[in-house]
Design a protein around this motif. Structure first.
Motif, PDB file in Angstrom:
ATOM      1  N   ARG A 171      57.086 -32.279 -18.191  1.00 15.22           N
ATOM      2  CA  ARG A 171      57.781 -31.695 -16.916  1.00 15.22           C
ATOM      3  C   ARG A 171      59.156 -32.497 -16.770  1.00 15.22           C
ATOM      4  O   ARG A 171      59.931 -31.909 -16.334  1.00 15.22           O
ATOM      5  CB  ARG A 171      56.782 -32.186 -15.635  1.00 15.22           C
ATOM      6  CG  ARG A 171      55.735 -31.268 -15.566  1.00 15.22           C
ATOM      7  CD  ARG A 171      54.691 -31.669 -14.468  1.00 15.22           C
ATOM      8  NE  ARG A 171      53.567 -30.682 -14.473  1.00 15.22           N
ATOM      9  CZ  ARG A 171      52.340 -31.301 -14.577  1.00 15.22           C
ATOM     10  NH1 ARG A 171      52.276 -32.446 -15.041  1.00 15.22           N
ATOM     11  NH2 ARG A 171      51.647 -30.021 -14.525  1.00 15.22           N
ATOM     12  N   GLN A 172      59.226 -33.783 -16.994  1.00 18.20           N
ATOM     13  CA  GLN A 172      60.558 -34.386 -17.032  1.00 18.20           C
ATOM     14  C   GLN A 172      61.605 -34.017 -17.963  1.00 18.20           C
ATOM     15  O   GLN A 172      62.710 -33.880 -17.586  1.00 18.20           O
ATOM     16  CB  GLN A 172      60.486 -35.929 -17.226  1.00 18.20           C
ATOM     17  CG  GLN A 172      59.414 -36.514 -16.177  1.00 18.20           C
ATOM     18  CD  GLN A 172      58.923 -37.998 -16.516  1.00 18.20           C
ATOM     19  OE1 GLN A 172      58.678 -38.290 -17.582  1.00 18.20           O
ATOM     20  NE2 GLN A 172      58.882 -38.821 -15.290  1.00 18.20           N
ATOM     21  N   THR A 173      60.919 -33.694 -19.290  1.00 19.37           N
ATOM     22  CA  THR A 173      61.924 -32.987 -20.193  1.00 19.37           C
ATOM     23  C   THR A 173      62.372 -31.813 -19.778  1.00 19.37           C
ATOM     24  O   THR A 173      63.608 -31.463 -20.011  1.00 19.37           O
ATOM     25  CB  THR A 173      60.736 -32.819 -21.566  1.00 19.37           C
ATOM     26  OG1 THR A 173      60.751 -34.195 -21.977  1.00 19.37           O
ATOM     27  CG2 THR A 173      61.790 -32.226 -22.772  1.00 19.37           C
ATOM     28  N   ALA A 174      61.519 -30.977 -19.120  1.00 19.53           N
ATOM     29  CA  ALA A 174      61.845 -29.599 -18.688  1.00 19.53           C
ATOM     30  C   ALA A 174      63.053 -29.609 -17.643  1.00 19.53           C
ATOM     31  O   ALA A 174      64.082 -28.983 -17.732  1.00 19.53           O
ATOM     32  CB  ALA A 174      60.916 -28.674 -18.025  1.00 19.53           C
ATOM     33  N   THR A 175      62.954 -30.782 -16.688  1.00 17.18           N
ATOM     34  CA  THR A 175      64.122 -30.630 -15.760  1.00 17.18           C
ATOM     35  C   THR A 175      65.362 -31.291 -16.222  1.00 17.18           C
ATOM     36  O   THR A 175      66.366 -30.879 -16.108  1.00 17.18           O
ATOM     37  CB  THR A 175      63.417 -32.079 -14.760  1.00 17.18           C
ATOM     38  OG1 THR A 175      62.149 -31.292 -14.248  1.00 17.18           O
ATOM     39  CG2 THR A 175      64.332 -32.121 -13.711  1.00 17.18           C
TER      40      THR A 175
END
Length: 190
Positions: free
Chosen positions: A150-154
Motif C-alpha cells: 500500500r505504501q509502495t503504491a502511494t
C-alpha cells in the motif's frame, strides 16, 4: 530507430566495430558495461583489486575475441556479464584452492558452496540491475525502505493492484537467481 530494435542493433554494430579493431568501440563498451562487470566481479570475489583485475580481463577478452559473441544467443550485456561471472568464479576457485593447499581451513565442498553462494549473489545483482525500472523501484521501496504494497503504491503513484503486480514480478525474477550460476543469456555453468 525504434526503441525496441535499439539493443540488438547496437549489439551487432558494436561487435562489428570491435571485429574491425575500432578502439573507440572498446571505449564505448567499457563506458557502458564496466560498472556491471566490476560489480559482478566484486560480488563474487569480495575484493576490490581482484574485481579490477577481472574487469581488465573481461574487456581484454572482448577486444581479442569479438567474434566469440553471438547476437543470436542473447544481448551483448548478458554475454559480457556471463564472461565476468565466469572469470570471477574461476579466480575465486583458484584463490580458495590455493589457500586450502597451503593448509587453510575448510574442504573442497566448502569451496564449492562458497562459489555457488557468490554466484547466486552475483546473479541476483545482475537481475536487479537488468529488470525494468518500475519493478526495481517497487522492490527497492519494499526492501530498503520497508514499505508494504500500500505504501509502495502511494510512493509510486500507482494503484495497489499495480504495486502488488510489480512486487510479485520483481520477486519472481529474483527467485530465478538460484536457478543457474550465471547471468541469463548465455546460461553457462560456472
Amino acid at each position: 530507430m525504434a526503441k525496441k530494435d535499439a539493443p540488438p542493433r547496437w549489439d551487432r554494430k558494436m561487435q562489428q566495430r570491435l571485429a574491425r579493431g575500432e578502439a573507440a568501440a572498446l571505449g564505448e563498451l567499457y563506458d557502458r558495461f564496466a560498472s556491471l562487470v566490476h560489480g559482478l566481479a566484486h560480488t563474487v570475489l569480495a575484493d576490490e583489486r581482484a574485481a579490477d583485475s577481472v574487469t581488465r580481463e573481461v574487456f581484454t577478452h572482448v577486444w581479442e575475441h569479438p567474434d566469440a559473441y553471438d547476437p543470436k544467443q542473447g544481448p551483448l550485456r548478458s554475454w559480457v556479464a556471463t564472461l565476468a561471472h565466469r572469470l570471477a568464479a574461476q579466480r575465486l576457485r583458484a584463490t580458495e584452492t590455493a589457500a586450502l593447499a597451503q593448509g587453510g581451513h575448510g574442504t573442497t565442498e566448502d569451496l564449492e558452496r562458497k562459489v555457488r553462494h557468490a554466484s547466486v549473489a552475483a546473479r541476483a545483482d545482475y537481475i536487479v540491475q537488468a529488470m525494468p525500472v518500475p519493478l526495481r523501484a517497487a522492490l527497492e521501496l519494499a526492501y530498503f525502505q520497508r514499505r508494504d504494497y500500500r505504501q509502495t503504491a502511494t510512493d509510486l503513484g500507482v494503484t495497489e493492484d499495480e504495486a502488488r503486480r510489480r512486487l510479485r514480478l520483481g520477486l519472481q525474477l529474483l527467485s530465478t537467481a538460484h536457478d543457474a550460476g550465471a547471468p541469463p543469456g548465455y546460461g553457462g555453468a560456472v
